[in-house]
Scaffold this motif. Sequence first.
Motif, PDB file in Angstrom:
ATOM      1  N   PRO A 131       0.991  -1.177   0.080  1.00  0.00           N
ATOM      2  CA  PRO A 131       0.140   0.106  -0.267  1.00  0.00           C
ATOM      3  C   PRO A 131       0.802   1.287  -0.143  1.00  0.00           C
ATOM      4  O   PRO A 131       2.100   1.097   0.215  1.00  0.00           O
ATOM      5  CB  PRO A 131      -0.835   0.034   1.171  1.00  0.00           C
ATOM      6  CG  PRO A 131      -0.025  -1.035   2.064  1.00  0.00           C
ATOM      7  CD  PRO A 131       0.700  -1.978   1.212  1.00  0.00           C
ATOM      8  N   HIS A 132       0.150   2.443  -0.344  1.00  0.00           N
ATOM      9  CA  HIS A 132       0.951   3.683  -0.504  1.00  0.00           C
ATOM     10  C   HIS A 132       0.623   4.400   0.831  1.00  0.00           C
ATOM     11  O   HIS A 132      -0.504   4.385   1.283  1.00  0.00           O
ATOM     12  CB  HIS A 132       0.587   4.492  -1.606  1.00  0.00           C
ATOM     13  CG  HIS A 132       1.734   5.531  -2.052  1.00  0.00           C
ATOM     14  ND1 HIS A 132       1.890   6.585  -1.208  1.00  0.00           N
ATOM     15  CD2 HIS A 132       2.477   5.536  -2.997  1.00  0.00           C
ATOM     16  CE1 HIS A 132       2.785   7.245  -1.659  1.00  0.00           C
ATOM     17  NE2 HIS A 132       3.171   6.758  -2.820  1.00  0.00           N
ATOM     18  N   LEU A 133       1.526   4.958   1.482  1.00  0.00           N
ATOM     19  CA  LEU A 133       1.434   5.843   2.833  1.00  0.00           C
ATOM     20  C   LEU A 133       0.347   6.771   2.507  1.00  0.00           C
ATOM     21  O   LEU A 133      -0.578   7.097   3.522  1.00  0.00           O
ATOM     22  CB  LEU A 133       2.833   6.407   3.267  1.00  0.00           C
ATOM     23  CG  LEU A 133       2.501   7.323   4.492  1.00  0.00           C
ATOM     24  CD1 LEU A 133       2.383   6.217   5.565  1.00  0.00           C
ATOM     25  CD2 LEU A 133       3.988   7.739   4.843  1.00  0.00           C
ATOM     26  N   ILE A 186       9.305   2.078   2.509  1.00  0.00           N
ATOM     27  CA  ILE A 186       9.781   2.124   3.706  1.00  0.00           C
ATOM     28  C   ILE A 186       9.237   0.924   4.768  1.00  0.00           C
ATOM     29  O   ILE A 186       8.451   0.225   4.483  1.00  0.00           O
ATOM     30  CB  ILE A 186       9.396   3.419   4.518  1.00  0.00           C
ATOM     31  CG1 ILE A 186       7.721   3.414   4.323  1.00  0.00           C
ATOM     32  CG2 ILE A 186       9.879   4.653   3.507  1.00  0.00           C
ATOM     33  CD1 ILE A 186       7.253   4.922   5.024  1.00  0.00           C
ATOM     34  N   HIS A 187       9.926   0.837   5.816  1.00  0.00           N
ATOM     35  CA  HIS A 187       9.341  -0.226   6.830  1.00  0.00           C
ATOM     36  C   HIS A 187       7.834   0.148   7.200  1.00  0.00           C
ATOM     37  O   HIS A 187       7.172  -0.991   7.250  1.00  0.00           O
ATOM     38  CB  HIS A 187      10.252  -0.039   8.145  1.00  0.00           C
ATOM     39  CG  HIS A 187       9.941  -0.985   9.090  1.00  0.00           C
ATOM     40  ND1 HIS A 187       9.175  -0.796  10.083  1.00  0.00           N
ATOM     41  CD2 HIS A 187      10.877  -2.250   9.589  1.00  0.00           C
ATOM     42  CE1 HIS A 187       9.022  -1.988  10.802  1.00  0.00           C
ATOM     43  NE2 HIS A 187      10.029  -2.638  10.567  1.00  0.00           N
ATOM     44  N   GLY A 188       7.605   1.282   7.632  1.00  0.00           N
ATOM     45  CA  GLY A 188       6.194   1.688   7.952  1.00  0.00           C
ATOM     46  C   GLY A 188       5.792   1.465   9.372  1.00  0.00           C
ATOM     47  O   GLY A 188       4.786   2.012   9.789  1.00  0.00           O
ATOM     48  N   TRP A 217      11.751   9.524   5.259  1.00  0.00           N
ATOM     49  CA  TRP A 217      11.694  10.703   6.370  1.00  0.00           C
ATOM     50  C   TRP A 217      10.708  10.274   7.508  1.00  0.00           C
ATOM     51  O   TRP A 217      10.451  10.527   8.479  1.00  0.00           O
ATOM     52  CB  TRP A 217      11.685  12.173   6.008  1.00  0.00           C
ATOM     53  CG  TRP A 217      10.860  12.612   4.968  1.00  0.00           C
ATOM     54  CD1 TRP A 217      11.151  12.654   3.592  1.00  0.00           C
ATOM     55  CD2 TRP A 217       9.436  12.770   5.256  1.00  0.00           C
ATOM     56  NE1 TRP A 217       9.831  13.151   2.873  1.00  0.00           N
ATOM     57  CE2 TRP A 217       8.802  13.273   3.761  1.00  0.00           C
ATOM     58  CE3 TRP A 217       8.509  12.704   6.068  1.00  0.00           C
ATOM     59  CZ2 TRP A 217       7.512  13.618   3.675  1.00  0.00           C
ATOM     60  CZ3 TRP A 217       7.260  13.294   5.938  1.00  0.00           C
ATOM     61  CH2 TRP A 217       6.788  13.603   4.803  1.00  0.00           C
ATOM     62  N   PHE A 218       9.498   9.581   7.154  1.00  0.00           N
ATOM     63  CA  PHE A 218       8.495   9.213   7.778  1.00  0.00           C
ATOM     64  C   PHE A 218       8.895   8.294   8.656  1.00  0.00           C
ATOM     65  O   PHE A 218       8.771   8.167  10.040  1.00  0.00           O
ATOM     66  CB  PHE A 218       7.337   8.813   7.095  1.00  0.00           C
ATOM     67  CG  PHE A 218       6.081   8.249   7.795  1.00  0.00           C
ATOM     68  CD1 PHE A 218       4.944   9.284   8.059  1.00  0.00           C
ATOM     69  CD2 PHE A 218       5.677   7.239   8.235  1.00  0.00           C
ATOM     70  CE1 PHE A 218       4.021   9.233   8.678  1.00  0.00           C
ATOM     71  CE2 PHE A 218       4.675   6.569   8.912  1.00  0.00           C
ATOM     72  CZ  PHE A 218       3.667   7.772   9.151  1.00  0.00           C
ATOM     73  N   PRO A 281      20.429  11.448   6.402  1.00  0.00           N
ATOM     74  CA  PRO A 281      20.174  11.372   4.699  1.00  0.00           C
ATOM     75  C   PRO A 281      18.802  11.260   4.134  1.00  0.00           C
ATOM     76  O   PRO A 281      18.552  11.827   3.289  1.00  0.00           O
ATOM     77  CB  PRO A 281      21.113  10.239   4.378  1.00  0.00           C
ATOM     78  CG  PRO A 281      22.068  10.011   5.289  1.00  0.00           C
ATOM     79  CD  PRO A 281      21.488  10.532   6.649  1.00  0.00           C
ATOM     80  N   ALA A 282      17.951  10.696   5.110  1.00  0.00           N
ATOM     81  CA  ALA A 282      16.532  10.308   4.835  1.00  0.00           C
ATOM     82  C   ALA A 282      15.603  11.459   4.801  1.00  0.00           C
ATOM     83  O   ALA A 282      14.580  11.729   4.131  1.00  0.00           O
ATOM     84  CB  ALA A 282      15.935   9.480   5.733  1.00  0.00           C
TER      85      ALA A 282
END
Length: 339
Positions: A131-133, A186-188, A217-218, A281-282
């Motif tokens: 899924p997309h954030l 991302i890990h989420g 960055w999330f 860096p993120a």
Amino acid sequence: MRAALADRLGAPVVATRTATAGFTRGFAGVLTAADGSRAFVKAAPHDSRLASWYGWEAAILDRLPSGLPAPRTRWTLADSSWFAIALDVVDGYPPRRPWEPSELASTLTAYAGVAAALDTPPNDLAALNPPHLADLAQADILRWGDVAAGREPAPPFPAGLEQRLPELVGLESRLPGYVASASSLIHGDLRPDNVLFGPDGQVWFCDWTWLCRGPAWFDLVTLLLGGHAAGDPEVTVGPLATTGGTRLPAGPTRVSGPEAAVAPAPAVTTDWLDAAFAAHPAAANAPPDALDVTLAALAGYFLTTPTLVPDTATEQFTAHQRRSGEYAFAWLACRQGWS
């Protein structure tokens, strides 16, 4: 199912180190067989949501880029109306709370490598269509707009900050647009209790069930948020066993009635958190107010979800959500100069 697990391991199980902490009710523990072999096993009834999550995590772990510091799936097993996954065993321990500088530095360095590896995800991992954030935010994370509209009960605000609701709505509303263009994975669910330090100092990232498309960055915000509770007392809950191990703050359970409206924000010094985010860096291409936007969204999500405890959750879930929301709100308030 016990017999089937022993058969799959190739020898009778002679020891079980159960992970009694964490936020889900499925079985999780390290099984040791008579021949000395070991596996970290998660198991749940096959018709449960937990079984679906475990199956999804197994598929993700099979497809993560080579060399990524995550325990890998050894095998899956369905038997006697149960489903189980077996993972590599990581004999590790979670970061201390609050963040200890050297552990934080090691974790942030390791996550920079993870973020870089998932910036252009391998085709077989992307083919899982995670899924997309942006969609997750619209469907579940953003809560302040619902509170303002009366669709969601107002959570207990820190004393004197009830008037900040319009600003919270405005901040969180930017999140879907900020993350919509992200093509990386991302890990989420990157919290300190999903991080382990191995005996050799290797940093491992565990529990990949919530992999999604979004900006790194999330993940960085949730990682910093989860371990910054300076001065917060700790409780070590149960034996720390691989991905099931965690240490939880000794936070309050949910209260109702007049007391609920006067919960104070925890005292937080956030300069070092701001600096850690900005230097990573993120965060290099994050919008200037991405940190504030994310903290606003997470504060609303965490402060409202203790009233919606899922049947998959353990008794620690409510305290975790409440305290996470308080910390997110306190960090945001410091950055915004609210008092």
